[in-house]
Design an enzyme around this catalytic site. Structure first.
Site, mmCIF file in Angstrom:
data_model
loop_
_atom_site.group_PDB
_atom_site.id
_atom_site.type_symbol
_atom_site.label_atom_id
_atom_site.label_comp_id
_atom_site.label_asym_id
_atom_site.label_seq_id
_atom_site.Cartn_x
_atom_site.Cartn_y
_atom_site.Cartn_z
ATOM 1 N N ASP A 270 58.586 105.479 37.392
ATOM 2 C CA ASP A 270 58.879 106.046 38.581
ATOM 3 C C ASP A 270 60.435 106.166 38.927
ATOM 4 O OD1 ASP A 270 56.312 106.002 39.149
ATOM 5 O OD2 ASP A 270 56.154 104.208 40.606
ATOM 6 N N ASP B 98 82.333 87.244 23.481
ATOM 7 C CA ASP B 98 82.876 86.338 24.494
ATOM 8 C C ASP B 98 82.082 85.968 25.828
ATOM 9 O OD1 ASP B 98 85.195 86.176 23.233
ATOM 10 O OD2 ASP B 98 86.293 87.956 24.202
ATOM 11 N N LYS C 59 67.703 92.486 18.087
ATOM 12 C CA LYS C 59 68.968 93.187 17.837
ATOM 13 C C LYS C 59 69.818 93.082 18.868
ATOM 14 C CE LYS C 59 65.958 96.163 15.359
ATOM 15 N NZ LYS C 59 64.462 96.034 15.759
ATOM 16 N N LYS D 143 62.953 102.406 21.481
ATOM 17 C CA LYS D 143 61.597 101.753 22.324
ATOM 18 C C LYS D 143 62.252 101.601 23.730
ATOM 19 C CE LYS D 143 62.294 99.334 18.003
ATOM 20 N NZ LYS D 143 61.301 100.135 17.048
ATOM 21 N N HIS E 3 63.185 105.925 16.746
ATOM 22 C CA HIS E 3 62.953 104.640 16.696
ATOM 23 C C HIS E 3 63.181 104.139 18.082
ATOM 24 C CE1 HIS E 3 64.224 100.580 14.789
ATOM 25 N NE2 HIS E 3 62.857 100.777 14.390
ATOM 26 N N HIS F 108 62.898 90.070 14.890
ATOM 27 C CA HIS F 108 63.242 91.674 14.958
ATOM 28 C C HIS F 108 64.236 91.813 16.035
ATOM 29 C CE1 HIS F 108 61.273 95.615 15.755
ATOM 30 N NE2 HIS F 108 61.520 95.642 14.339
#
Length: 486
Positions: free
Chosen positions: A411, A231, A226, A406, A404, A224
Site C-alpha cells: 500500500d 561504528d 548480508k 528481495k 536477485h 544467508h
C-alpha cells in the site's frame, strides 16, 4: 550354510523395515507442514536407503550441539540488553501507520523490542553504488567494522573493499568478518583470508562444511545474511553478496545479478549489530554485545519518518518469524502489493495469502527473473504460476539479468527489504534478516525501483500460459512435488 544365509537375509530385511519404521515415526512426530511430511515419506519409501540418508542429512534442523548450547546461553544476556535499551525511550516510535501496525505489533511481541525511529535510509540499486558508498564509510570508520555475507568472491570492485577493510584494521579499527563456509568456498582458497588476518581482521568461516560431521549438523543450513555495520551507527543490508556482478557466475547464462541494498544510519544499525553479535556468539562462543545507540543525535528527527523494525530468523531466533511477518504484511494489503524474489517456492499458507489478496481486489504484482540459476527452483516456481494467475496476480518475468532483489511493498507505505527469498529454505531454515520500514517517502523510492523492474519485464499472459505444452506441465508438477524440500 543355506539356513545361515536365509536367516541373515531375513534379519537384513527386518532391520531395513525397522529402520524405515523408525524414520517414518520420526517424520510424523516432528511438527511440520503436511505437504513436507508427505514429500519426505514418499522419498523415503520410493528411494530405499538413499531416502533415509537424505532425510538424516537434510530432513531436520540440526544446528549442532555446541552451537545450540551457545544459542540457548546467549538469550539471558540478550534479553537483559534489550531490557536496558527500553530505557532509551527517545528512539522508539510513538506512531505507526495502520497498514504497518499489525506487523510491527508481531515483531515487538516476538522480538521483545518495539520499532525504532530516527533513522535515515537510502536505497542503493547497483553494486557499484553500494560498494562505493561502503568503501567511503569504511574509510571514515573510527571504532568498529562488522560484516557477515553468504558469498564473498574476490575480483573486480570487491578487492577494493578488502583493501579498504585491511587499511582500517591497520589503523586500529576493530574489524570482524564472518562468511558462510559453503557460499564463500572459493574465497577461502584465495590468498585474501591470510592477508586479512595478517592485517588484524578477525575472520570466521561460519557453519563449516565437514563430511565427518554430516549426521551431527544439517550441512545445508547456511548463514544467508548480508550485513555490514560501521561504528554501530551505519549499516547496510539487502540482497547483495560481496561480489562484483561483472565477474560473478558469468557462465550460468542468466546475465548479471541485480540487487538492492539499504544504507541505514541511526538506531536500527544498533539492532542489526545485536543480530550480528548473536551470530558471532553462536559461531565462536565469544560474547560482544553492541553499545546502546547514541540518543543525543538522531539522523532523522521527524516523528513519523523512517520508522524501522529489524526481523531476524534462523536457529536460535524466534521460530517462523519471517514466515509470520510475510503473512501479516500480505494480509495487511488493501490497495497494492508488489513482491520481488529470485526464487518463488512459497508455502501453502503464503500462496493462499497472496491469492486471497488478489481475490479481494488488491493489485498484486510479483516480479521474478525470466532465467534462473537453479534449474529445480525454476521449474518448481513455474508450478505455482497457474494458481496465482487464476487468482488475478500479475506475474512479471524480468529479462535484464538475474533479479536477485528481495523486497515487498504494501500500500505504498510499508516496505520490506532484506535477504529473504520466497522459498522454504529462507522461510524456515537459513539465517536471514529483513528490515521493515514504515515510511511513505521510503516506500515511494522502493516503488520507483520495482516499477523500473516491471518496465524491464514481460508480463505473463494467462491465456498463453494455459496453452503451454503438456511436457512442461509434467515437469512442473514433478518439481512441485519436491517444493517442500527445496
Amino acid at each position: 550354510m543355506t539356513t545361515f544365509y536365509t536367516v541373515l537375509s531375513w534379519l537384513l530385511v527386518l532391520g531395513y523395515w525397522l529402520l524405515i519404521a523408525g524414520v517414518t515415526l520420526r517424520v510424523l512426530m516432528i511438527r511440520r507442514s503436511v505437504p513436507s511430511a508427505m514429500a519426505w515419506l514418499l522419498v523415503i519409501y520410493i528411494l530405499p536407503l538413499v531416502g533415509i540418508v537424505a532425510y538424516l542429512l537434510f530432513g531436520e534442523l540440526h544446528l549442532g550441539k555446541r552451537r545450540a548450547e551457545r544459542a540457548k546461553e546467549m538469550w539471558p544476556s540478550t534479553a537483559t540488553w534489550l531490557g536496558e535499551l527500553k530505557n532509551c525511550q527517545s528512539i522508539f516510535a510513538t506512531h505507526i501507520s495502520p497498514v504497518s501496525e499489525p506487523l510491527f505489533q508481531l515483531c515487538a511481541h516476538r522480538h521483545g523490542v518495539p520499532a525504532v525511529r530516527g533513522n535515515h535510509l537510502q536505497l542503493l540499486t547497483t553494486s557499484e553504488s553500494t560498494i562505493k558508498s561502503l568503501i567511503h564509510d569504511i574509510e571514515l570508520a573510527e571504532h568498529s567494522i562488522e560484516m557477515v555475507f553468504y558469498i564473498w568472491q574476490s575480483g573486480g570492485q570487491v578487492d577494493n573493499v578488502a583493501e579498504a577493510l585491511m587499511a582500517a584494521a591497520r589503523r586500529g579499527v576493530h574489524c570482524r568478518v564472518m562468511l558462510d563456509s559453503a557460499g564463500s568456498m572459493h574465497f577461502f582458497r584465495t590468498p585474501y583470508p591470510e592477508l586479512m588476518k595478517s592485517a588484524g581482521i578477525e575472520l570466521v568461516e561460519a557453519l563449516k562444511v565437514n563430511v565427518l560431521r554430516v549426521f551431527l549438523r544439517r550441512m545445508d543450513l547456511r548463514q544467508h545474511r548480508k550485513i555490514a555495520i560501521i561504528d554501530n551507527n551505519i549499516a547496510y543490508t539487502g540482497s547483495m553478496n560481496m561480489v562484483d556482478p561483472r565477474f560473478f557466475k558469468q557462465g550460468a547464462g542468466v546475465g548479471q545479478w541485480i540487487d538492492l541494498m539499504a544504507r541505514i544510519q541511526g538506531p536500527a544499525a544498533t539492532m542489526l549489530g545485536l543480530i550480528y553479535a548473536c551470530d558471532w556468539e553462536i559461531e565462536t562462543g565469544k560474547r560482544q554485545l553492541p553499545q546502546a545507540p547514541d540518543t543525543s543525535m538522531l539522523p532523522f528527527e521527524e516523528e513519523d519518518g523512517h520508522t524501522v523494525q529489524v526481523i531476524a530468523s534462523g536457529p536460535g531466533f524466534p521460530e517462523e518469524m519471517i514466515h509470520q511477518a510475510l503473512l501479516t504484511a500480505v494480509y495487511s494489503a488493501r490497495k497494492r502489493l508488489i513482491m520481488t524474489t529470485p526464487y518463488l517456492v512459497p508455502s501453502d499458507d503464503l500462496l493462499h495469502a497472496i491469492c486471497t489478496a488478489a481475490q479481494r481486489g488488491v493489485d498484486v504484482n510479483i516480479i521474478v527473473p525470466k532465467k534462473n540459476d537453479s534449474l529445480m527452483v525454476g521449474w518448481a516456481s513455474r508450478s505455482f504460476f497457474s494458481e496465482l494467475l487464476e487468482a488475478g496476480v500479475k506475474i512479471h518475468q524480468f529479462g535484464g539479468g538475474l533479479l536477485h532483489t528481495k523486497s515487498v511493498l504494501v500500500d505504498d507505505q510499508l516496505s520490506l527489504v532484506g535477504t529473504v527469498n520466497l522459498d522454504i529454505r529462507s522461510l524456515w531454515l537459513n539465517f536471514e534478516v529483513t528490515v521493515t520500514v514504515d515510511d511513505r517517502t521510503f516506500a515511494e523510492d522502493l516503488a520507483c525501483v520495482q516499477e523500473d523492474y516491471i518496465a524491464r519485464s514481460t508480463r505473463l499472459n494467462p491465456e498463453e500460459w494455459a496453452t503451454r505444452p503438456m511436457w512442461n506441465r509434467i515437469i512442473e508438477r514433478l518439481f512441485y512435488f519436491f517444493s517442500p524440500l527445496l
